[in-house]
Design an enzyme around this catalytic site. Sequence first.
Site: not given
Ligand SMILES: [Zn+2]
Length: 790
Positions: A327-328, A331, A350
Amino acid sequence: MKFYFVDVLILTVWSLSNCQPVEQSTNINSKRLPTNIYPINYNIFITTYLPGFEWNADERSLTYEGYVIIDLEVKESTDKIILHSDSTEIVNAGLLSNNSEIIHWKLTPDDQFLTFYLNRTLEKGTKTQIFIEFRGKLRNDLKGFYLTDSLGTNGETIRNAVTQFETTDARLMIPCFDEPEFKATWQVSLAYPTGAVGLTNGIEERTFYDGNFTKTKYRKTVKMSSYLLAIFVGDVQYKETKTDGGLRIRVYADPQNVDYIDHALNVSKLTVEGFEQLFGIGFPMEKLDFVSVKRSGASAMENWGLIVHKSTSILGSSEYVSEVVIHELAHQWFGNLVTMKFWNQVWLNEGFATYMTMYGISSIYSNSNFDFSFVNYQEKAKANDHDLTLNSVDTHNDGSIGVPNINYSKGSSFIRMLEKVIGTDNLLKGIREYLSENSYSNTEDIDLYKSLERFYNRSENDPSLEEFGRCWTHQNGFPTVHVETINGKTILTQRKYIKIDSEYESFNECGYKWDIPIWYQKFGEEEIRMEWFTKDKNELELNVDGFLIVNANSYGYYDVVYSDSSYESIAAEFRNNSQMYSDSTKFRVLKDIMLYEYSENYLHSALLIVDSLKNSRNFGLLKSANQVVTDVKKKLSFSGTDEDLEMIKRFETKLIEGNAFEGCEPSETFSSCYQNNFKMFSDACSAMKLYGNDQTSDRLLKWLKIEETDGNKEQILNLLDCGFWRILIKVLNDKSYNWPLYIRQKFPIYFQRKERKLAEIGKQPKSRSFMDFESFNQFIMRNSNRLSKY
Ligand SMILES: [Zn+2]
């Protein structure tokens, strides 16, 4: 004493203002910064006075001080410079070029504006530099520059300091233009007690020692938003790897936990290499660090090049660690390289990171059920989709409310619809264009639609993606599609979801109608077709013969209601032709049926569907079926027929007589049994909740005794945590297992309780007290909410 670098000693020639800050509130309608001045580059110098290293702590202990020089570009002539600051003491300030001077400054707490008033106007098109000296205390509230701690090699507590700036907390540490759109480069230099490690976004350029302090200058970052700046000072060690493209990746953790970071390191290498290929854009920083901290308000924070993880989301080898790491990393492209213009569109960050996590997970874990993993996000989103819109048309999310969960769950569910409307390959092509065209800048949703539209082969009457997106993201709630069969024809109507809060009814742009992509699957056919049900139509007639299932594979973010007779047919179809329908399709039908009480016999219909699914080995699906049975039994008015009671009994008997590992050989190892039986941890966890019997827990305990790797032991503990919390407490308190620190930290509540109890009575307790089931549930609920906020 200050610890500045030689190359900035020219500072002394500048004339600085002697004015004191005036703290008073003003009535400013908008809390947005004016756009007449933009930052180009920040030069930041920070000294952190952290005790516990080679420095004799004095009155400056647990504080920081420093200064920033901001290169500014004047877009519109002005005699004021306005930026953000909050809680940090401004010691001094001055302009370093032009003929202008600061005559005084003012801090307005309402909007956290720090306004510098100048003696003459800065002309449009000119450049200038402002110097601001500041100092502050290391905070304790997990915001700005705050304190966390770690365990030293001799068991002593060591203080560490780390930043958390998203959404609007960079201003708590450093005066800056603290809105995502004000992107600039950042050149950071840190001074910190020798013995500590100092980290920031950029790679270290040079380090030297000055007495008891170490000073490191780091390379200038690429252009980025203030909320992505990060600093860490503390006691950590690291392990390192390199991607095929040569990017240096390090994972830092406190010395006692550094042996448990290999998994995160491996996953990050694989993921960076994968994302670089997928997006066609290399990771642009010169290094990528992860640092594990004990105290954090989020699971992790995606600061560009210095990702900060809470220790529980990086240590060990669970799927959860993989999920957060991926997830990171998503980003680093979605959010860091291309950033939303303002916080009201944070779903672009997100939603995409959540959506891409599913792709990453499915490439790392071949067992994972890619489609099924999305239904959980849909259900999470629907449960919260009452008040906030995804894409607030007002200033509803100016950043001050953080990042509400709906941005993750509904954001990813909406992107999933986009994918299925235009096709996976087209979505990918569109994403690549979107990322490359908007690199280092800021976007709104319409920029995304513009990129995707180029690859969308739509018919003339189909809604544009912008039109489609507008009503799904600007409106709260979601539609319900009613399916009726009239004279052999299938007629659909759409109504708004019944629980929509009236507070937001005022938003009428789409009148609570949606352009709905109707995915449907005819009985006996595997193909899933799609047809638009546009918002200007009152009903849609599907030109197909026979029965069908609407929202097949649960691609759409909407509910479906059928008539009772249709449910009978669907149940029969699931029984007779089970392999034709995916688990997501079955899950969708099961979820939809209990939401509405439109028909007299809906409880009977629900049991028919449950009965048709009772032989499934998808434990997430079975768990939902079990919930349906529990709900049906709870309905006070329910007086079941013999057939209903028989269906309930059949389902419950299967659970009582079965166990979670019934498909495994008696001598099978834990790893082999786990991999052969479960798709992912969530599936296994559902199985533990369904089969909360002795056979299941005995098998886990047997494995726990013979397992040798910490990773497998941890996984068994995680499974106990799903359905056997009393056994878990017992096992965790059993000293003979000699649990490593990261495991003890992962389940802190159990250990804190035990330690408190020991302290109270001063000896080993004879009987242990347990949480009651309700408080335990609340504890899990509280924690699972927190877990989703990363
Ligand atoms: Zn996030």
